[in-house]
Enzyme design. Structure first.
Site, PDB file in Angstrom:
ATOM      1  N   SER A 103       0.838  -1.197   0.000  1.00 28.93           N
ATOM      2  CA  SER A 103       0.000   0.000   0.000  1.00 28.93           C
ATOM      3  C   SER A 103       0.873   1.247   0.000  1.00 28.93           C
ATOM      4  O   SER A 103       1.937   1.273   0.623  1.00 28.93           O
ATOM      5  CB  SER A 103      -0.899   0.002   1.236  1.00 28.93           C
ATOM      6  OG  SER A 103      -1.491   1.266   1.429  1.00 28.93           O
ATOM      7  N   SER A 104       0.381   2.286  -0.661  1.00 26.06           N
ATOM      8  CA  SER A 104       1.129   3.545  -0.690  1.00 26.06           C
ATOM      9  C   SER A 104       1.141   4.234   0.670  1.00 26.06           C
ATOM     10  O   SER A 104       1.879   5.203   0.874  1.00 26.06           O
ATOM     11  CB  SER A 104       0.532   4.500  -1.738  1.00 26.06           C
ATOM     12  OG  SER A 104      -0.820   4.775  -1.452  1.00 26.06           O
ATOM     13  N   CYS A 105       0.376   3.714   1.636  1.00 27.71           N
ATOM     14  CA  CYS A 105       0.384   4.325   2.974  1.00 27.71           C
ATOM     15  C   CYS A 105       1.701   4.073   3.704  1.00 27.71           C
ATOM     16  O   CYS A 105       1.954   4.676   4.746  1.00 27.71           O
ATOM     17  CB  CYS A 105      -0.783   3.803   3.816  1.00 27.71           C
ATOM     18  SG  CYS A 105      -0.538   2.138   4.413  1.00 27.71           S
ATOM     19  N   TYR A 132      -0.879  -0.277  10.293  1.00 30.42           N
ATOM     20  CA  TYR A 132      -1.064  -0.934   8.999  1.00 30.42           C
ATOM     21  C   TYR A 132       0.175  -0.737   8.121  1.00 30.42           C
ATOM     22  O   TYR A 132       0.664  -1.675   7.488  1.00 30.42           O
ATOM     23  CB  TYR A 132      -2.296  -0.338   8.315  1.00 30.42           C
ATOM     24  CG  TYR A 132      -2.633  -0.915   6.964  1.00 30.42           C
ATOM     25  CD1 TYR A 132      -3.244  -2.160   6.853  1.00 30.42           C
ATOM     26  CD2 TYR A 132      -2.372  -0.200   5.791  1.00 30.42           C
ATOM     27  CE1 TYR A 132      -3.572  -2.692   5.606  1.00 30.42           C
ATOM     28  CE2 TYR A 132      -2.700  -0.720   4.549  1.00 30.42           C
ATOM     29  CZ  TYR A 132      -3.299  -1.957   4.461  1.00 30.42           C
ATOM     30  OH  TYR A 132      -3.618  -2.473   3.227  1.00 30.42           O
ATOM     31  N   LYS A 136       2.942  -3.458   6.377  1.00 27.76           N
ATOM     32  CA  LYS A 136       3.221  -3.484   4.941  1.00 27.76           C
ATOM     33  C   LYS A 136       4.712  -3.300   4.652  1.00 27.76           C
ATOM     34  O   LYS A 136       5.265  -3.912   3.738  1.00 27.76           O
ATOM     35  CB  LYS A 136       2.393  -2.409   4.224  1.00 27.76           C
ATOM     36  CG  LYS A 136       0.897  -2.683   4.232  1.00 27.76           C
ATOM     37  CD  LYS A 136       0.578  -3.999   3.544  1.00 27.76           C
ATOM     38  CE  LYS A 136      -0.899  -4.272   3.452  1.00 27.76           C
ATOM     39  NZ  LYS A 136      -1.193  -5.580   2.805  1.00 27.76           N
ATOM     40  N   HIS A 176     -13.002   2.587   3.005  1.00 33.85           N
ATOM     41  CA  HIS A 176     -12.184   3.687   2.538  1.00 33.85           C
ATOM     42  C   HIS A 176     -13.067   4.835   2.046  1.00 33.85           C
ATOM     43  O   HIS A 176     -14.286   4.723   1.998  1.00 33.85           O
ATOM     44  CB  HIS A 176     -11.243   3.204   1.435  1.00 33.85           C
ATOM     45  CG  HIS A 176     -10.143   2.342   1.938  1.00 33.85           C
ATOM     46  ND1 HIS A 176     -10.142   0.968   1.793  1.00 33.85           N
ATOM     47  CD2 HIS A 176      -9.009   2.642   2.619  1.00 33.85           C
ATOM     48  CE1 HIS A 176      -9.048   0.468   2.352  1.00 33.85           C
ATOM     49  NE2 HIS A 176      -8.350   1.458   2.854  1.00 33.85           N
TER      50      HIS A 176
END
Length: 307
Positions: A103-105, A132, A136, A176
């Site tokens: 994920s880009s988070c 989270y 990742k 989301h």
């Protein structure tokens, strides 16, 4: 090719299964009872029994900003445990191809946009979804380490931007932004509401890609896996403000009320736009426009409400 897809009941998994290219492969799609990724011994036994040629790890505990703030322990522990279990078991079973969906988070909160793959762990994470993101990061790094120790193991990470689409969750507290807003505006229209609140000033920018496009990328990546970069961003390469998403969703639903900003609410990172340089060089591009994607997602919600 026999491919194990973890999280096949989730949004990404369902879109992978719906893609036209799905019929070209033998896809293993165990449910949680058949494969509990939190149970390391069960994961090892499943891989030994089924012997897939490749694993696509799409499973995870996911949710929007409210869920991440409310349950940071679960978002960290369960996601990290699942990632470590499936990665180590795949390596031990000599499965040489592994596509890890991240994920880009996991990019630093203050990193300069657009976010290049090299920025992982180059700064502090966004506090609202740090648990989270840490999980990742761990899986992404483990893929790198496994390949570094033995380059026969092609363990690579796909880093999608924010996603939305068919099979999304529409619960405002656990989904989301886009599905939550679709549900919120749809409910407001049905109730005859004339005002809707937006968290913050609505000026934060987000990049949302239709989940069907990610599925398309995944099949492209399977066919070109040897030359795919170790870590690769997958997205649009452009973004919109939260206000713009609300406006476009209102058009699709036919809501003509007003928007009011709640400045007391958290908004997360001001911008989260991926750098698509490697993606372009790899030779893939998204296909679905925002309007097309929103219409398909709203249609899916209406179908679910009529079931």
């Amino acid at each position: 090719m026999k491919i194990l897809i973890t999280g096949s009941n989730g949004m990404v998994g369902q879109n992978i299964l719906e893609h036209p290219d799905a019929s070209s492969y033998e896809l293993l799609t165990p449910n949680r009872k058949e494969l509990n990724l939190l149970d390391a011994l069960q994961v090892e036994a499943y891989l030994s029994q089924n012997q897939p040629d490749m694993v696509i790890h799409a499973a995870g505990v996911v949710g929007g900003i409210q869920a991440n703030i409310a349950e940071p322990v679960r978002f960290l522990v369960d996601n990290m445990q699942m990632g470590l279990n499936i990665l180590t078991a795949s390596k031990n079973a000599d499965i040489e191809r592994f596509m890890n969906l991240s994920s880009s988070c996991m990019y630093p909160r203050d990193a300069k946009n657009p976010l290049a793959e090299e920025l992982i762990l180059k700064g502090e994470l966004e506090p609202t979804n740090e648990g989270y993101a840490l999980a990742k990061v761990a899986s992404t790094r483990l893929c790198e380490y496994i390949h570094r120790e033995n380059n026969a193991f092609l363990y690579k990470t796909v880093i999608p931007c924010n996603l939305y689409g068919r099979h999304d969750k529409f619960d405002p507290k656990h989904s989301h932004m886009i599905p939550a807003v679709i549900q919120k505006i749809s409910d407001a229209k049905n109730r005859g509401q004339k005002e809707i609140d937006i968290w913050g000033d609505g000026l934060a920018r987000r990049e949302f890609m239709y989940a069907g496009d990610l599925a398309d990328f995944i099949y492209f990546a399977i066919q070109n896996f040897e030359v795919m970069p170790q870590n690769i961003n997958v997205g649009l390469g452009h973004d919109h403000t939260i206000n713009e998403y609300y406006t476009e969703i209102a058009k699709v639903i036919g809501f003509d009320g007003e928007f009011v900003h709640d400045l007391s609410k958290p908004v997360g990172m001001k911008q989260k736009l991926i750098d698509d340089t490697k993606l372009k060089a790899f030779g893939w591009q998204y296909k679905t426009s925002l309007q097309e994607g929103l219409k398909a997602t709203f249609q899916f919600l209406k179908e679910q409400e009529n079931v």
